[in-house]
Design an enzyme around this catalytic site. Structure first.
Site, PDB file in Angstrom:
ATOM      1  N   ARG A  46     -26.356 -33.273  -2.715  1.00 25.65           N
ATOM      2  CA  ARG A  46     -27.528 -32.467  -3.078  1.00 25.65           C
ATOM      3  C   ARG A  46     -28.431 -32.381  -1.851  1.00 25.65           C
ATOM      4  O   ARG A  46     -28.215 -33.049  -0.861  1.00 25.65           O
ATOM      5  CB  ARG A  46     -28.238 -32.983  -4.318  1.00 25.65           C
ATOM      6  CG  ARG A  46     -28.315 -34.443  -4.581  1.00 25.65           C
ATOM      7  CD  ARG A  46     -29.071 -35.248  -3.574  1.00 25.65           C
ATOM      8  NE  ARG A  46     -30.425 -34.735  -3.374  1.00 25.65           N
ATOM      9  CZ  ARG A  46     -31.168 -34.984  -2.316  1.00 25.65           C
ATOM     10  NH1 ARG A  46     -30.698 -35.741  -1.320  1.00 25.65           N
ATOM     11  NH2 ARG A  46     -32.384 -34.508  -2.193  1.00 25.65           N
ATOM     12  N   ALA A  48     -30.784 -29.065   0.132  1.00 24.17           N
ATOM     13  CA  ALA A  48     -30.429 -27.696   0.516  1.00 24.17           C
ATOM     14  C   ALA A  48     -29.422 -27.614   1.686  1.00 24.17           C
ATOM     15  O   ALA A  48     -28.354 -27.004   1.550  1.00 24.17           O
ATOM     16  CB  ALA A  48     -31.707 -26.912   0.821  1.00 24.17           C
ATOM     17  N   ASP A 215     -36.286 -25.789  -0.302  1.00 22.34           N
ATOM     18  CA  ASP A 215     -35.014 -25.222  -0.751  1.00 22.34           C
ATOM     19  C   ASP A 215     -34.936 -23.721  -0.482  1.00 22.34           C
ATOM     20  O   ASP A 215     -33.849 -23.169  -0.328  1.00 22.34           O
ATOM     21  CB  ASP A 215     -34.806 -25.501  -2.235  1.00 22.34           C
ATOM     22  CG  ASP A 215     -34.451 -26.960  -2.438  1.00 22.34           C
ATOM     23  OD1 ASP A 215     -35.364 -27.809  -2.411  1.00 22.34           O
ATOM     24  OD2 ASP A 215     -33.251 -27.262  -2.549  1.00 22.34           O
ATOM     25  N   ASN A 225     -39.528 -26.032  -3.579  1.00 21.83           N
ATOM     26  CA  ASN A 225     -39.018 -27.374  -3.298  1.00 21.83           C
ATOM     27  C   ASN A 225     -38.987 -28.137  -4.615  1.00 21.83           C
ATOM     28  O   ASN A 225     -39.377 -27.610  -5.668  1.00 21.83           O
ATOM     29  CB  ASN A 225     -39.893 -28.071  -2.250  1.00 21.83           C
ATOM     30  CG  ASN A 225     -39.234 -29.334  -1.702  1.00 21.83           C
ATOM     31  OD1 ASN A 225     -38.057 -29.306  -1.323  1.00 21.83           O
ATOM     32  ND2 ASN A 225     -39.952 -30.438  -1.671  1.00 21.83           N
TER      33      ASN A 225
HETATM   34  O1  MRU Z   1     -32.174 -31.113  -6.552  1.00 22.56           O
HETATM   35  P1  MRU Z   1     -32.027 -31.579  -5.135  1.00 22.56           P
HETATM   36  O2  MRU Z   1     -32.001 -33.063  -4.990  1.00 22.56           O
HETATM   37  O3  MRU Z   1     -30.877 -30.894  -4.438  1.00 22.56           O
HETATM   38  O4  MRU Z   1     -33.371 -31.072  -4.452  1.00 22.56           O
HETATM   39  C1  MRU Z   1     -33.575 -31.302  -3.091  1.00 22.56           C
HETATM   40  C2  MRU Z   1     -34.948 -30.991  -2.656  1.00 22.56           C
HETATM   41  O5  MRU Z   1     -35.738 -30.401  -3.343  1.00 22.56           O
HETATM   42  C3  MRU Z   1     -35.262 -31.355  -1.258  1.00 22.56           C
HETATM   43  O6  MRU Z   1     -36.584 -31.724  -1.139  1.00 22.56           O
HETATM   44  C4  MRU Z   1     -34.956 -30.086  -0.436  1.00 22.56           C
HETATM   45  O7  MRU Z   1     -33.624 -29.684  -0.664  1.00 22.56           O
HETATM   46  C5  MRU Z   1     -35.067 -30.277   0.968  1.00 22.56           C
HETATM   47  S1  MRU Z   1     -33.658 -31.058   1.548  1.00 22.56           S
HETATM   48  C6  MRU Z   1     -33.707 -31.229   3.211  1.00 22.56           C
END
Ligand code: MRU
Length: 324
Positions: A46, A48, A215, A225
């Protein structure tokens, strides 16, 4: 040093299972695009940039590249890096490039981009600073080094005295399980708080800055985000604390004019009504679970990218950086 959640060896993608951290270190092997799509949907991988790189390897293993692209694209909706990586792999296929080499290049470029984000962002922090972060925008959310946590790492590597407060990040607990663990692994000073404690610590003037990941960043700077980021941004604004987004330019969606156009993933009720596998709410209760929220550009002090620090008005600075 930092943890590396994605490894590519012997034509197989190895993913550190982020659902089990920090208790168990388990690697999951993916040998085709479908397995990668399932790993993204189920949050084995997980963050982005990490899901973008994983999808690229998924396409490199695919027999039917177009079918793989469609399945991977549908695996999670909010992070634009996923579609960005898939489109880049499709272009590579169209020009007859080696798809494994292209995915490997994307992996390496992501780590390099994060180190550049780190260098740019570290300059914004004082010699001694306490930073609040939300979710996990660390090595675990990328091919390595991290975006928001890359800024922290670069500042620490540069000799700054940085203390981090990590929001636990309900309901999936990326802050408690992942950020706290990854910073502790690196010997970086980290304090875990529950999400509803941050207002109290803002009042106590604990924070010098907030640094979070992204994201999807719309053309006007509105930023999606992890759910709860908007709340932190409002608090930061109310207390005059700088609020920074750290993300590679691949997280900017120039075709998305503003935050209202960003698709917000709704995840299962079970993630809200249970902690781990333990139910905490009455059976049959109505639940909402948007996994992301949008912070309006007006609450963002600066966007730290791999090509430099963007300042408001973001419409202009984003356009310029993408043209440059
Ligand atoms: O649901 P997730 O854990 O994939 O969400 C990730 C986030 O919201 C992070 O803060 C975002 O992807 C930035 S990652 C460098």
């Amino acid at each position: 040093m930092s943890v590396d959640p994605i490894r590519w060896t012997h034509n197989t993608l190895h993913l550190l299972d982020q659902r089990l951290l920090p208790r168990d270190i388990v690697w999951v092997e993916c040998r085709n695009a479908h397995e990668v799509a399932v790993a993204i949907r189920d949050m084995i991988v997980r963050g982005a940039p990490a899901i973008g790189v994983a999808a690229a390897f998924g396409m490199a293993m695919a027999e039917d590249v177009d079918a793989a692209a469609a399945e991977l694209r549908a695996s999670r909706p909010t992070a634009v890096n996923l579609g960005w990586a898939i489109d880049r792999m499709l272009r590579a296929r169209d020009r007859g490039a080696d798809l494994k080499a292209e995915a490997e290049a994307m992996f390496t470029e992501d780590v390099e981009a994060n180190k550049r984000i780190g260098r740019h962002g570290a300059q914004l922090l004082g010699q001694s600073a306490t930073v609040l972060t939300h979710c996990n925008a660390g090595a675990l959310a990328t091919a390595g080094y991290g975006t928001a946590l890359g800024v922290i790492r670069a500042a620490v590597e540069g000799g700054k005295k940085i203390a981090v407060f990590a929001d636990e990040t309900r309901p999936y607990l990326q802050g408690a399980r992942l950020t706290a663990w990854e910073l502790q692994q690196d010997g970086i000073d980290v304090t875990l708080i529950t999400d509803n404690m941050s207002g109290h610590f803002f009042q106590q003037n604990t924070f010098d800055a907030v640094v979070v990941g992204a994201d999807r960043i719309a053309a006007n700077g509105d930023t999606a985000n992890k759910i709860g980021t908007y709340t932190v941004a409002v608090l930061a604004g109310a207390h005059g604390v700088p609020f920074y987004i750290a993300a590679p330019v691949s997280t900017i969606d120039i075709h998305c004019p503003s935050g209202t156009h960003i698709p917000i993933e709704e995840r299962s009720a079970a993630e809200v009504t249970s902690i781990g596998n333990t139910p905490i709410a009455p059976e049959g209760i109505h639940v909402r679970h948007p996994a992301f929220d949008v912070t309006p550009a007006r609450l963002i002090t600066a966007i730290i990218t791999d090509r430099g620090v963007l300042r408001p008005p973001f419409e202009e600075s984003i356009r310029n950086i993408l043209q440059g």
